[in-house]
Design an enzyme around this catalytic site. Structure first.
Site, PDB file in Angstrom:
ATOM      1  N   LYS A  16       1.088  -1.386  -0.153  1.00 54.91           N
ATOM      2  CA  LYS A  16       0.127   0.019   0.033  1.00 54.91           C
ATOM      3  C   LYS A  16       0.923   1.329  -0.156  1.00 54.91           C
ATOM      4  CE  LYS A  16      -2.224  -1.118   3.792  1.00 54.91           C
ATOM      5  NZ  LYS A  16      -1.532  -2.195   4.358  1.00 54.91           N
ATOM      6  N   ARG A  92     -10.014   0.577   8.720  1.00 52.69           N
ATOM      7  CA  ARG A  92      -9.543  -0.805   8.986  1.00 52.69           C
ATOM      8  C   ARG A  92     -10.503  -1.855   9.804  1.00 52.69           C
ATOM      9  NH1 ARG A  92      -3.782   0.640   8.704  1.00 52.69           N
ATOM     10  NH2 ARG A  92      -2.660  -1.346   9.008  1.00 52.69           N
ATOM     11  N   ARG A 126      11.696  -5.850   5.522  1.00 55.26           N
ATOM     12  CA  ARG A 126      11.699  -4.478   5.040  1.00 55.26           C
ATOM     13  C   ARG A 126      12.507  -3.690   5.931  1.00 55.26           C
ATOM     14  NH1 ARG A 126       6.051  -1.422   5.473  1.00 55.26           N
ATOM     15  NH2 ARG A 126       5.838  -2.501   7.567  1.00 55.26           N
ATOM     16  N   ARG A 159      11.118  -1.254  11.392  1.00 53.70           N
ATOM     17  CA  ARG A 159      10.085  -0.711  12.115  1.00 53.70           C
ATOM     18  C   ARG A 159       9.774  -1.537  13.322  1.00 53.70           C
ATOM     19  NH1 ARG A 159       5.014   0.663   8.136  1.00 53.70           N
ATOM     20  NH2 ARG A 159       3.956  -0.685   9.837  1.00 53.70           N
ATOM     21  N   ARG A 170      -0.375  -8.481  13.323  1.00 53.80           N
ATOM     22  CA  ARG A 170      -0.985  -7.597  12.510  1.00 53.80           C
ATOM     23  C   ARG A 170      -1.969  -8.338  11.418  1.00 53.80           C
ATOM     24  NH1 ARG A 170       4.290  -5.101  11.088  1.00 53.80           N
ATOM     25  NH2 ARG A 170       3.257  -3.749   9.463  1.00 53.80           N
TER      26      ARG A 170
HETATM   27  P1  AP5 Z   1       4.718  -1.748   1.932  1.00 52.83           P
HETATM   28  O1  AP5 Z   1       4.609  -0.752   0.683  1.00 52.83           O
HETATM   29  O2  AP5 Z   1       5.587  -1.021   2.932  1.00 52.83           O
HETATM   30  O3  AP5 Z   1       3.321  -2.486   2.394  1.00 52.83           O
HETATM   31  P2  AP5 Z   1       2.075  -1.707   3.231  1.00 52.83           P
HETATM   32  O4  AP5 Z   1       1.015  -2.381   2.668  1.00 52.83           O
HETATM   33  O5  AP5 Z   1       2.357  -0.387   3.220  1.00 52.83           O
HETATM   34  O6  AP5 Z   1       2.483  -2.300   4.380  1.00 52.83           O
HETATM   35  P3  AP5 Z   1       2.547  -1.534   6.009  1.00 52.83           P
HETATM   36  O7  AP5 Z   1       3.144  -2.550   6.888  1.00 52.83           O
HETATM   37  O8  AP5 Z   1       2.985  -0.004   5.861  1.00 52.83           O
HETATM   38  O9  AP5 Z   1       1.165  -1.643   6.499  1.00 52.83           O
HETATM   39  P4  AP5 Z   1       0.429  -1.756   7.514  1.00 52.83           P
HETATM   40  O10 AP5 Z   1      -1.056  -1.611   7.053  1.00 52.83           O
HETATM   41  O11 AP5 Z   1       0.546  -2.846   8.554  1.00 52.83           O
HETATM   42  O12 AP5 Z   1       0.941  -0.609   8.286  1.00 52.83           O
HETATM   43  P5  AP5 Z   1       0.315   0.981   8.787  1.00 52.83           P
HETATM   44  O13 AP5 Z   1       1.482   1.978   8.876  1.00 52.83           O
HETATM   45  O14 AP5 Z   1      -0.768   1.246   8.187  1.00 52.83           O
HETATM   46  O15 AP5 Z   1       5.591  -2.878   1.398  1.00 52.83           O
HETATM   47  C1  AP5 Z   1       6.178  -3.951   2.404  1.00 52.83           C
HETATM   48  C2  AP5 Z   1       7.421  -4.455   2.010  1.00 52.83           C
HETATM   49  O16 AP5 Z   1       7.167  -5.033   0.617  1.00 52.83           O
HETATM   50  C3  AP5 Z   1       8.473  -3.547   1.636  1.00 52.83           C
HETATM   51  O17 AP5 Z   1       9.711  -3.927   2.062  1.00 52.83           O
HETATM   52  C4  AP5 Z   1       8.596  -3.112   0.078  1.00 52.83           C
HETATM   53  O18 AP5 Z   1       9.652  -2.792  -0.618  1.00 52.83           O
HETATM   54  C5  AP5 Z   1       8.157  -4.649  -0.261  1.00 52.83           C
HETATM   55  N1  AP5 Z   1       7.253  -4.644  -1.595  1.00 52.83           N
HETATM   56  C6  AP5 Z   1       6.214  -3.896  -1.865  1.00 52.83           C
HETATM   57  N2  AP5 Z   1       5.616  -4.406  -2.858  1.00 52.83           N
HETATM   58  C7  AP5 Z   1       6.285  -5.519  -3.391  1.00 52.83           C
HETATM   59  C8  AP5 Z   1       6.077  -6.341  -4.518  1.00 52.83           C
HETATM   60  N3  AP5 Z   1       5.053  -6.161  -5.478  1.00 52.83           N
HETATM   61  N4  AP5 Z   1       6.925  -7.393  -4.359  1.00 52.83           N
HETATM   62  C9  AP5 Z   1       7.714  -7.674  -3.528  1.00 52.83           C
HETATM   63  N5  AP5 Z   1       8.038  -6.637  -2.517  1.00 52.83           N
HETATM   64  C10 AP5 Z   1       7.333  -5.665  -2.383  1.00 52.83           C
HETATM   65  O19 AP5 Z   1      -0.099   0.727  10.385  1.00 52.83           O
HETATM   66  C11 AP5 Z   1       0.744   0.395  11.286  1.00 52.83           C
HETATM   67  C12 AP5 Z   1      -0.016   0.414  12.765  1.00 52.83           C
HETATM   68  O20 AP5 Z   1      -0.508   1.905  12.770  1.00 52.83           O
HETATM   69  C13 AP5 Z   1      -1.070  -0.497  12.811  1.00 52.83           C
HETATM   70  O21 AP5 Z   1      -0.571  -1.874  13.109  1.00 52.83           O
HETATM   71  C14 AP5 Z   1      -1.945   0.125  13.629  1.00 52.83           C
HETATM   72  O22 AP5 Z   1      -1.490   0.029  15.185  1.00 52.83           O
HETATM   73  C15 AP5 Z   1      -1.904   1.553  13.477  1.00 52.83           C
HETATM   74  N6  AP5 Z   1      -3.068   2.072  12.440  1.00 52.83           N
HETATM   75  C16 AP5 Z   1      -2.738   2.609  11.187  1.00 52.83           C
HETATM   76  N7  AP5 Z   1      -3.953   2.888  10.768  1.00 52.83           N
HETATM   77  C17 AP5 Z   1      -4.894   2.420  11.475  1.00 52.83           C
HETATM   78  C18 AP5 Z   1      -6.412   2.608  11.798  1.00 52.83           C
HETATM   79  N8  AP5 Z   1      -7.039   3.196  10.584  1.00 52.83           N
HETATM   80  N9  AP5 Z   1      -6.914   2.239  12.764  1.00 52.83           N
HETATM   81  C19 AP5 Z   1      -6.451   1.800  13.784  1.00 52.83           C
HETATM   82  N10 AP5 Z   1      -4.923   1.877  13.927  1.00 52.83           N
HETATM   83  C20 AP5 Z   1      -4.187   1.912  12.917  1.00 52.83           C
END
Ligand code: AP5
Length: 216
Positions: A16, A92, A126, A159, A170
């Protein structure tokens, strides 16, 4: 083309953040991400909100959801200032989805689909630039110099929630809370399922086709 209102949804590690950066640059829209907003405010005092913990940090490090009241306010504020946007990390759960419906309409909903095994490999490997936030991976997307960001020369860090235990939690939280949101959107005219296990370039090509087909 009017400024598109895009939602990107999928499990942790689906790509994402990676694809939102492409969308924001190519379509000139704001990247609204609750994850980055919360990481920048991990020690914000939320004790007046009747929550289990006093700051977002405890929830995030365990991989649990931060209370809705906190994230709803972040998204409402960001959307009120954006023309077009790509929204990443919200909603979410179904209550957040209802809140979002009150805040804005969406032109296209991009749902990235990736298997659990691949997600675990991606997240535990990552590395993220501490300065500019660019993503790398120890195997799939290595920087030219180990530990150093190709884009800005910043330090690459892991992270706090990318350890195996938090990652497993997660993914469980996603299945229980966020998968029902995807099922709720599936079937909507604006919903497009994307195979997120392709190469990043192929995922990006599918995303561009989906946006161009839905935004006039
Ligand atoms: P990446 O692009 O970083 O993936 P992502 O989907 O953005 O993953 P995140 O871990 O950032 O998502 P998340 O939803 O857990 O975290 P968030 O920050 O939103 O790609 C991942 C890896 O794969 C990278 O190394 C990349 O290079 C590689 N990659 C990408 N595409 C690829 C491909 N096609 N092929 C191979 N490799 C690839 O949330 C974190 C925390 O915040 C949550 O756990 C929660 O505690 C809180 N939070 C956030 N939003 C909310 C909400 N709405 N409500 C409540 N709590 C929330």
């Amino acid at each position: 083309m009017s400024a598109p209102r895009i939602l990107i949804i999928g499990p942790p590690g689906a790509g994402k953040g990676t694809q939102s950066a492409n969308i924001a640059e190519a379509y000139g829209v704001d990247h609204i991400t609750t994850g980055d907003a919360l990481r920048g405010n991990k020690d914000m005092d939320i004790s007046d909100m009747d929550t289990e913990y006093d700051t977002p940090r405890e929830y995030m490090e365990a991989g649990d959801l931060v209370p809705d009241e906190v994230v709803n306010a972040i998204v409402d504020e960001a959307l009120s200032q954006a023309d077009g946007f790509v929204l990443d990390g919200y909603p979410r759960n179904l209550d957040q989805a209802k809140e979002l419906e009150e805040m804005t309409d969406l032109d296209v909903i991009l749902s990235l689909d990736v298997s659990r095994e691949e997600l675990i490999d991606r997240l535990t490997g990552r590395r993220v630039c501490d300065d500019c936030g660019t993503n790398f991976h120890v195997e799939f997307d290595q920087p030219e110099e180990e530990g150093v960001c190709d884009e800005c020369g910043g330090d690459l860090i892991q992270r706090d929630d990318d350890n195996r235990e938090s990652v497993e939690n997660r993914l469980d939280v996603f299945e229980e809370n966020t998968k029902p949101v995807i099922d709720h959107y599936d079937g909507d005219d604006s919903f497009v399922a994307i195979d997120g296990e392709q190469t990043p370039d192929d995922v990006w090509a599918d995303i561009q086709d989906a946006i161009d087909a839905h935004v006039e």
